[in-house]
Design a protein around this motif. Structure first.
Motif, PDB file in Angstrom:
ATOM      1  N   SER A  46       0.823  -1.210   0.000  1.00 46.15           N
ATOM      2  CA  SER A  46       0.000   0.000   0.000  1.00 46.15           C
ATOM      3  C   SER A  46       0.859   1.262   0.000  1.00 46.15           C
ATOM      4  CB  SER A  46      -0.940   0.002   1.207  1.00 46.15           C
ATOM      5  OG  SER A  46      -0.215  -0.018   2.415  1.00 46.15           O
ATOM      6  N   SER A  48       3.672   1.553  -1.408  1.00 48.51           N
ATOM      7  CA  SER A  48       4.218   1.717  -2.760  1.00 48.51           C
ATOM      8  C   SER A  48       3.285   2.534  -3.641  1.00 48.51           C
ATOM      9  CB  SER A  48       4.470   0.348  -3.397  1.00 48.51           C
ATOM     10  OG  SER A  48       3.251  -0.320  -3.647  1.00 48.51           O
ATOM     11  N   GLN A  49       1.992   2.578  -3.295  1.00 55.32           N
ATOM     12  CA  GLN A  49       1.031   3.407  -4.007  1.00 55.32           C
ATOM     13  C   GLN A  49       0.848   4.768  -3.329  1.00 55.32           C
ATOM     14  OE1 GLN A  49      -0.593   2.330  -6.913  1.00 55.32           O
ATOM     15  NE2 GLN A  49       0.867   0.644  -6.745  1.00 55.32           N
ATOM     16  N   GLN A  53       2.043   9.006  -4.308  1.00 54.76           N
ATOM     17  CA  GLN A  53       0.827   9.790  -4.477  1.00 54.76           C
ATOM     18  C   GLN A  53       0.799  10.973  -3.513  1.00 54.76           C
ATOM     19  OE1 GLN A  53      -2.717   7.397  -4.061  1.00 54.76           O
ATOM     20  NE2 GLN A  53      -4.068   9.156  -3.977  1.00 54.76           N
ATOM     21  N   SER A  65       8.240   9.553  -7.866  1.00 58.17           N
ATOM     22  CA  SER A  65       8.521   8.118  -8.043  1.00 58.17           C
ATOM     23  C   SER A  65       9.980   7.842  -8.360  1.00 58.17           C
ATOM     24  CB  SER A  65       7.643   7.557  -9.169  1.00 58.17           C
ATOM     25  OG  SER A  65       6.272   7.719  -8.874  1.00 58.17           O
ATOM     26  N   TYR A 205      -2.233  -3.854  -2.823  1.00 59.97           N
ATOM     27  CA  TYR A 205      -2.285  -3.031  -4.035  1.00 59.97           C
ATOM     28  C   TYR A 205      -3.695  -2.495  -4.248  1.00 59.97           C
ATOM     29  CZ  TYR A 205      -2.164  -1.715  -8.936  1.00 59.97           C
ATOM     30  OH  TYR A 205      -2.272  -1.021 -10.103  1.00 59.97           O
ATOM     31  N   SER A 209      -4.685   1.500  -3.964  1.00 61.74           N
ATOM     32  CA  SER A 209      -5.140   2.202  -5.156  1.00 61.74           C
ATOM     33  C   SER A 209      -6.526   2.805  -4.988  1.00 61.74           C
ATOM     34  CB  SER A 209      -5.136   1.249  -6.356  1.00 61.74           C
ATOM     35  OG  SER A 209      -6.037   0.179  -6.142  1.00 61.74           O
TER      36      SER A 209
END
Length: 641
Positions: A46, A48-49, A53, A65, A205, A209
């Motif tokens: 999570s 990683s998203q 963001q 990123s 994920y 997202s």
């Protein structure tokens, strides 16, 4: 009479193999390791998203990123190494080799349980502190710059959480696989662990997202804190079981008269649990504080702080965190303009008095209807009408000549504030819009006058749309997908260009906007060569040619037929000489870039889906774009989104 002892009888036996040094963990510890598997991997996936963001409104989509993947991998490796060595340290200091008693194994299990919930407490606190840490570090974004600022912020926000999560997972793996005499069980546990990890990554994920960045961080903190709380209860329960078993054993020793002291019981007494719940309470307090004090946790329109001098000139009208980041619409009183922000980029705007675009490049797209020998060309249309009806039509060009017959169809990929879509609609062209962000479309309709009665509006990925669109549908395709300092590379590959050609009519025209440096021959040549593999005729115009080393919008026009423009003085006069569109188109032909050497040069490799270096090549452009945004609007505006 002597009797021989039978082999295999009941007589004395030779010593058997040594007792096992390890055993499967008890159920509470087994459940705790399962919780760590799931929680650790959900946190990693999570974040990683959520982490990029969270940084995107301050640094743009490239820099938020850039280096994040490598930093995450390094954190995972370090966490795994530390976790492995720490597990070995537990075995060494409380080693089963020197003490094979069940009490020693129980002590190891309790130690592992405490390590697991302490680590999850730390991840919960760090994640709950993320909004507060970020708001402080963002103030230094101007000094740190777009390269080092995101990396330093990730080092505070996400990398420690990733390291701790990997550490906890490795300690859990060490304990659950510490069964030296059950190889089949070890294999089953390993397979099951990988299955759990895979499931957790997928769930993480999906979770990451679908959550907003600030709320997602706080929910992650709450989830980690809740997992730690459950493990504390399980470990406490196991301690109770161990204490009860030790007490029974001690009572038996007292009854048999074998016990020398009462210290054995004392070592199994449970420690005080009161302090264990302090991190949970702290996590809840931090989350509530961030939820009510950090503006990024508020999803509605938030008024600017009047005490900040640089913000007194701005009024926020619309604010929503969506697919492309934070989308806001703001009025600037002094200059009388309204603009839309998406992430760290302005994707369009208009002057409040005239409703004309504040960025002239958007009017370049209107030139697709001014190409010679096309029925939409106003000059040719006026001549035909005059020949058919000499008395009814004057040779002098009028605004009526720009109005189509309703049969032309245009595809707009990347809506922005809707300048091109609105212009085509007013010229009686049927307009299909593809926009990935629902919030952008809603804001364009509500605040920038985008007509609601377009032919169609498709909220989806542009590449997916053109792959599925019908062949030979469109007279024009306007392709403008720049935002946040970069363009999505997948929409500039050879296969994407081929699909654009497929959905165009045989004489259709593609207008593609690329943001870059005109003197960047490497990027310009590959983009031009890629378009040239599908279209034999192409021309290219920069927004300005005054400084070819500065970032600029660059518009490519491509077609299966010659691209010859009929932008005459009569055409400009009919538009209205005072209009911005007229002034922009009057100078467009003077800003042409010579790309003839690139179009059909077979030595230049086209950009493909397999070989697409645009993301790497856009870093320099993204730096210029980031600096330009900070010059156009004050830093305080970018920080208060």
């Amino acid at each position: 009479m002597k009797h021989k002892r039978k082999v295999g009888g009941t007589g004395p036996k030779s010593p058997g193999p040594p007792a096992p040094e390890a055993a499967s963990p008890p159920i509470p510890i087994l459940i705790s390791t399962f919780i760590v598997f799931v929680t650790g991997n959900i946190l990693i996936s999570s974040l990683s998203q959520l982490s990029p963001q969270y940084l995107e409104p301050i640094y743009g989509n490239i820099f938020s990123s850039l280096g994040f993947y490598h930093g995450t991998v390094i954190s995972l490796i370090l966490g795994a190494i530390i976790g492995t060595y720490y597990w070995r340290h537990i075995l060494k200091t409380m080693g089963t080799a020197s003490n094979k008693s069940p009490g020693n194994l129980s002590a190891i299990d309790i130690k592992v349980g405490r390590v697991l919930y302490t680590t999850l407490d730390m991840t919960a606190l760090l994640t709950a502190l993320a909004p507060l840490h970020a708001s402080y570090l963002f103030r230094w974004s101007g000094a740190l710059g777009p390269m080092w600022g995101p990396l330093l912020t990730h080092c505070v926000l996400s990398f420690p959480v990733v390291l701790l999560s990997a550490f906890a997972v490795c300690v859990a793996v060490g304990r659950i696989s510490h069964d030296l005499y059950m190889e089949k069980r070890q294999l089953a546990i390993a397979v099951g662990a990988f299955g759990i990890i895979s499931m957790a990554v997928w769930l993480g994920y999906q979770y990451g997202s679908t959550h907003r960045s600030c709320q997602g961080m706080l929910v992650s903190a709450g989830y980690s804190g809740l997992s730690a709380l459950v493990i504390k209860l399980l470990v406490g329960y196991q301690e109770d079981l161990d204490a009860a078993a030790a007490f029974k054993a001690h009572q038996k020793e007292l009854k048999d008269g074998n016990a020398e002291t009462d210290q054995h019981v004392q070592t199994h007494k449970r420690q005080s649990h009161k302090l264990r719940f302090i991190p949970t309470i702290a996590c809840i307090c931090l989350a509530i504080t961030a939820l009510y004090t950090d503006r990024t946790c508020d999803t509605g329109v938030v008024a600017y702080d009047s005490s900040i001098k640089d913000l007194t000139n701005y009024k926020m009208l619309f604010r929503e965190e969506s697919t492309t980041g934070w989308v806001t619409v703001v009025d600037e009183r002094d200059r009388g303009l309204r603009f839309m922000r998406s992430g760290h980029s302005l994707i369009g705007g208009h002057w409040l008095r005239t409703s004309e675009s504040i960025f002239g490049i958007f009017y370049y797209a209107d030139a697709v209807r001014m190409i010679k020998h096309r029925k939409s060309n106003p000059v040719s249309k006026q001549k035909r009408m005059h020949e058919l009806q000499p008395q009814g039509w004057s040779q002098k060009l009028s605004r009526q000549a720009f109005i189509g017959d309703g049969t032309e169809r245009a595809l707009i990929i990347g809506l922005g504030v809707g300048i091109t879509a609105r212009s085509f609609y007013e010229q009686n062209v049927r307009v299909d819009v593809v926009e990935i962000d629902q919030a952008v479309y809603d804001a364009a309709v509500q605040y920038f006058g985008l007509p609601r009665k377009l032919n169609s509006v498709n909220i989806m990925d542009g590449r997916l749309f053109i792959d599925e669109a019908h062949t030979g549908t469109y007279d024009y395709v306007v392709h403008d997908v720049f935002t946040g300092g970069s363009v999505p590379a997948s929409l500039f590959s050879q296969s994407a260009i081929m699909q654009l050609k497929r959905i165009l009519k045989p004489d259709g025209v593609l207008a593609m906007n690329y943001v870059g440096v005109p003197n960047d021959k490497r990027t310009l040549s590959h983009v031009a060569r890629t378009i040239g593999t599908a279209f034999p005729f192409m021309r290219c115009f920069a927004e300005t040619t005054k400084d070819l080393d500065a970032m600029a919008n660059i518009m490519f026009f491509a077609s299966a037929k010659h691209v010859l423009f009929d932008i005459t003085s009569d055409v400009l006069r009919a538009m209205g000489k005072t209009s911005l569109r007229s002034r922009v188109l009057a100078t467009m032909l003077d800003n042409e870039l010579n790309i003839s050497e690139f179009i059909h040069n077979s030595t230049i490799q086209p950009i493909t889906d397999d070989w697409n270096p645009l993301s790497d090549w856009q870093v320099d452009t993204a730096i210029q774009h980031w600096q330009a945004m900070r010059e156009i609007l004050p830093t305080a505006y970018w920080l208060n989104y």
